[in-house]
Design a protein around this motif. Structure first.
Motif, PDB file in Angstrom:
ATOM      1  N   ALA A 248       0.968  -0.989   0.498  1.00 34.27           N
ATOM      2  CA  ALA A 248      -0.011  -0.381  -0.096  1.00 34.27           C
ATOM      3  C   ALA A 248       1.047   1.025  -0.018  1.00 34.27           C
ATOM      4  CB  ALA A 248      -0.802  -0.119   1.514  1.00 34.27           C
ATOM      5  N   THR A 252      -3.020   5.257  -0.044  1.00 40.18           N
ATOM      6  CA  THR A 252      -3.797   4.094   0.920  1.00 40.18           C
ATOM      7  C   THR A 252      -4.232   4.637   2.291  1.00 40.18           C
ATOM      8  OG1 THR A 252      -2.447   2.986   0.006  1.00 40.18           O
ATOM      9  CG2 THR A 252      -4.364   3.264  -1.839  1.00 40.18           C
ATOM     10  N   GLY A 256      -7.288   5.212   3.614  1.00 42.46           N
ATOM     11  CA  GLY A 256      -8.040   3.714   3.486  1.00 42.46           C
ATOM     12  C   GLY A 256      -8.041   3.076   5.081  1.00 42.46           C
ATOM     13  N   VAL A 482      -8.208  -0.617   0.050  1.00 41.85           N
ATOM     14  CA  VAL A 482      -9.084  -0.152  -1.706  1.00 41.85           C
ATOM     15  C   VAL A 482     -10.644  -0.121  -1.555  1.00 41.85           C
ATOM     16  CG1 VAL A 482      -8.826  -0.434  -3.988  1.00 41.85           C
ATOM     17  CG2 VAL A 482      -6.796  -0.215  -2.629  1.00 41.85           C
TER      18      VAL A 482
END
Lengths: 557, 162
Positions: A248, A252, A256, A482
């Motif tokens: 990642a 993200t 995320g 995601v």
């Protein structure tokens, strides 16, 4: 999952002293249940401890509910697998959301006198979103309780040689018994005890683990030599397009994990929020997640460090043939702890399991009874009827949890499974909540469709795009981040599109539920002593955020 | 249940840090002191116009919650968890400290030459004693009876502990 051979390898040399320590703990757990039983007079006593607990109790229960066995073994596993990146789950992935819950959302939750997170949806958006979230939450709780049981069973089989079914049945029955007896008070009180037992087990383990590898500098040197520089840094290699073990990039991670996933989990997961709702006044409710934030900042020290040390001690961990990442903590317990402290550590692991499972079970019986049974199935009975219902529901929930314990077996890293579930259920819930709390115009229909669309979008992204290979994300964790972002974006879009097309609730029905409105009659004068500077929510909250940011400094350059 | 009817005041600091918050902490402008009475329709705290929201099955849920808070027994009858933590950790501390006194060479070697049982045991003993000391210094405030609360009002509780 550990083969029989492996289970032999991890067997701990426990003796009578260790088992005495374990037995004392079980007695205390049951004693708390029996002693709390006499405080149950109304359904409010059973579900929310009569809204009577002090902030330090609810705060420690809040953190203990999160510090389940899954969290400990899973985060140590993440430490061994991803290195120091694991601190993101704490400092960016928990603290901001916990502070947000305390400072921004708690006045709505606690002030509106709802008993559960789904009930807030009922008053804000009406019964369709209420029922949807109630059913989803109940299902998720039973699943997660099952995951907890399964994790415990494989650990106890490996460490103590107990057959899996014995662990599942015995531990499940203990949780069932003490929650059925004492309701939430029993669960929360036991969580506070569990918190300290967990620390008493993990701190000596961490100290010895560090001594074993020559302190932090020794650990850091060995890991840099074997895994590269980025392994002991928080942000190294997280540039967009560059490769790192986590799979990642910084965007993200922040959006995320730090935003969608973490706000979804901490602010709408009723297993956590319930602890704050049982506090004795609004100030104590606000301080619940803030008091919990401070231990949360330091927990990586006793969870991630053992994971890192395990990688040095057993470099082949997680490489297929040898040990699995989840066995990092048990490995160190076997190699480092003498009898006595070993008993405390085993008890701590069991306590962690119970804390995690009890939190889910007590949240499940509250949501099922108050948000499904009472409003839709059997209405209008006297209060005492619903206390009996809750006790029966507790038993059924635990039994279902035992049944689902084996679903977890398909994921090698248990944490992934848990995160996947949360990204599916909690993120859209948070989306709908946060928009609904600040946008009066948002309609009931928008709430329902936003919730549904967000959940479905996350599932489609995860199972179809990622598992189906349409999307190239290197790891499960990266895919989770995601999916969480997708759930948030889709949920928001649906809310924004549906709202103008449907009729809003009259403003006078939103009193106390939306920012800028006040429920009549809920204003309460601050309790005596709450003006003390160290009890001011804003100071505690911002203090926690600054402290978490400072913690990043040694790992960022 | 044969309860004395004096346990209704939600929010009195039964156990713990906040001990001093007294029974004078009432929710609304109209203090509903009938512990089990029906909701008062004239109560200004009543949030809504009943029946105004068609999708809302319980328009006066806040009323019912406040009534239950009045009847709640938790504050009055729930024991103090500090005692449990204190005793448990004193016992654990003693057990593990004693194990530390009789440490074997094998155990020492295993634990990287640290007598971990001794250190961990003493730490747990101190933790347990601290909890018992805290309980001694700031004991559980027994919930005042309703009559007392009405007479005493704010300030009747003990001073805030630092």
């Amino acid at each position: 999952m550990p083969s029989y051979q492996l289970a032999q390898d991890l067997r701990l040399p426990t003796n009578a002293l260790d088992y005495t320590i374990l037995a004392i703990y079980f007695l205390v757990v049951l004693g708390v249940g029996f002693a709390a039983r006499r405080s149950i007079r109304t359904s409010l006593d059973f579900f929310l401890s009569g809204r009577s607990l002090p902030a330090w109790v609810t705060g420690l229960a809040f953190i203990a509910a999160n510090l389940g066995a899954l969290e400990i073994l899973g985060m140590a596993a993440n430490g061994a697998q991803y290195g120091v990146y694991t601190v993101h789950w704490y400092w960016v992935g928990a603290i901001p959301a916990m502070v947000f819950l305390g400072l921004v959302m708690m006045p709505f939750y606690y002030g509106s006198r709802v008993r559960s997170v789904p009930e807030f949806l009922l008053h804000r958006f009406g019964s369709s979103s209420h029922l949807l979230s109630g059913v989803l939450f109940s299902a998720a709780s039973v699943l997660i309780a099952g995951v907890n049981l399964y994790a415990l069973a494989i650990v106890l089989e490996a460490l103590l040689g107990w057959p899996q079914w014995v662990s599942i049945v015995v531990s499940g029955l203990f949780v069932l018994l003490y929650i059925t007896l004492g309701g939430l008070s029993s669960a929360i009180y036991n969580e506070v005890v569990q918190f300290f037992v967990i620390l008493a087990g993990l701190i000596p383990l961490t100290v010895l683990a560090l001594v074993r590898v020559g302190g932090w500098s020794g650990l850091s040197d060995s890991l840099t030599a074997s895994q590269g520089d980025n392994f002991v840094s928080a942000w190294g290699g997280t540039g967009i397009g560059s490769d790192n073990p986590l799979g990642a990039n910084w965007l993200t991670i922040v959006l995320g994990l730090g935003f969608a996933l973490s706000f979804g989990y901490w602010t709408t997961n009723f297993a956590e929020v319930q602890r704050a709702l049982s506090a004795k006044n609004l100030s104590a409710a606000q301080r619940t997640p803030l008091i919990a934030a401070f231990p949360k900042i330091f927990i990586p020290a006793i969870v991630v460090i053992p994971g890192l040390v395990a990688l040095v001690v057993a470099p082949d961990i997680g490489q297929g043939d040898g040990l699995e990442y989840n066995e990092a903590v048990p490995l160190l317990m076997r190699d480092l702890l003498p009898n006595g402290v070993l008993g405390i550590a085993v008890t701590g692991l069991l306590a962690a399991f119970m804390a995690g499972m009890a939190a889910n079970v007590s949240a499940f019986n509250t949501v099922f009874t108050n948000d499904i049974w009472r409003p839709y199935l059997v209405k209008g009975r006297p209060d005492s009827y619903y206390v009996v219902t809750a006790r029966v529901v507790t038993a059924i929930g635990v039994l279902l949890g035992m049944g689902t314990a084996f679903i977890a077996a398909t994921f090698s890293n248990i944490m992934n499974y848990l995160q996947t579930l949360f990204s599916f259920f909690n993120v859209p819930l948070f989306t709908v909540f946060i928009i609904g709390m600040f946008w009066k115009r948002m309609t009931a229909a928008a709430g329902f469709w936003g919730l549904l669309a967000g959940t479905v979008a996350a599932m489609v992204n995860y199972f179809w795009f990622y598992r189906g290979g349409l999307l190239d994300i290197p790891t499960d964790q990266g895919a989770n981040f995601v999916s969480a972002i997708v759930a948030f974006v889709v949920g928001t879009l649906v809310v924004v599109v549906v709202t103008p097309l449907t009729r809003p609730k009259p403003v006078e029905r939103l009193a106390g539920l939306v920012y800028g409105t006040r429920a009549p009659g809920v204003a309460e004068p601050p309790a005596e002593g709450d003006e003390a500077w160290y009890r001011r929510p804003a100071l505690l909250g911002w203090g926690a955020i600054i402290l978490a940011a400072l913690c990043y400094l040694p790992f960022s350059f | 249940m044969t309860n004395d009817g004096n346990s209704g005041n939600e929010g009195n600091g039964g156990d713990g840090a906040g001990g001093p918050h007294g029974a004078h902490e009432y929710r609304g402008p109209s203090d509903p002191r009938t512990p089990s009475g029906p909701p008062d329709p004239a109560d200004p705290a009543d949030p809504g116009v009943p029946g105004a929201g068609k999708g809302d099955p319980e328009p006066d849920w806040r009323e019912e919650e406040r009534d239950l808070e009045e009847r709640s027994a938790s504050a009055a009858r729930l024991f103090d968890i500090r005692r449990v933590i204190g005793v448990l950790f004193v016992v654990y501390g003693l057990l593990v400290t004693i194990a530390g006194f009789f440490v074997s060479d094998a155990d020492l070697a295993k634990a990287q030459d640290v007598n971990i049982n001794l250190w961990a045991g003493l730490s747990m003993l101190v933790l347990g004693l601290l909890f018992l000391l805290w309980l001694r210094l700031s004991p559980t405030v027994p919930p005042p009876s309703r009559r007392e609360a009405e007479g005493g009002g704010p300030g009747a509780g003990p001073p805030a502990e630092g």
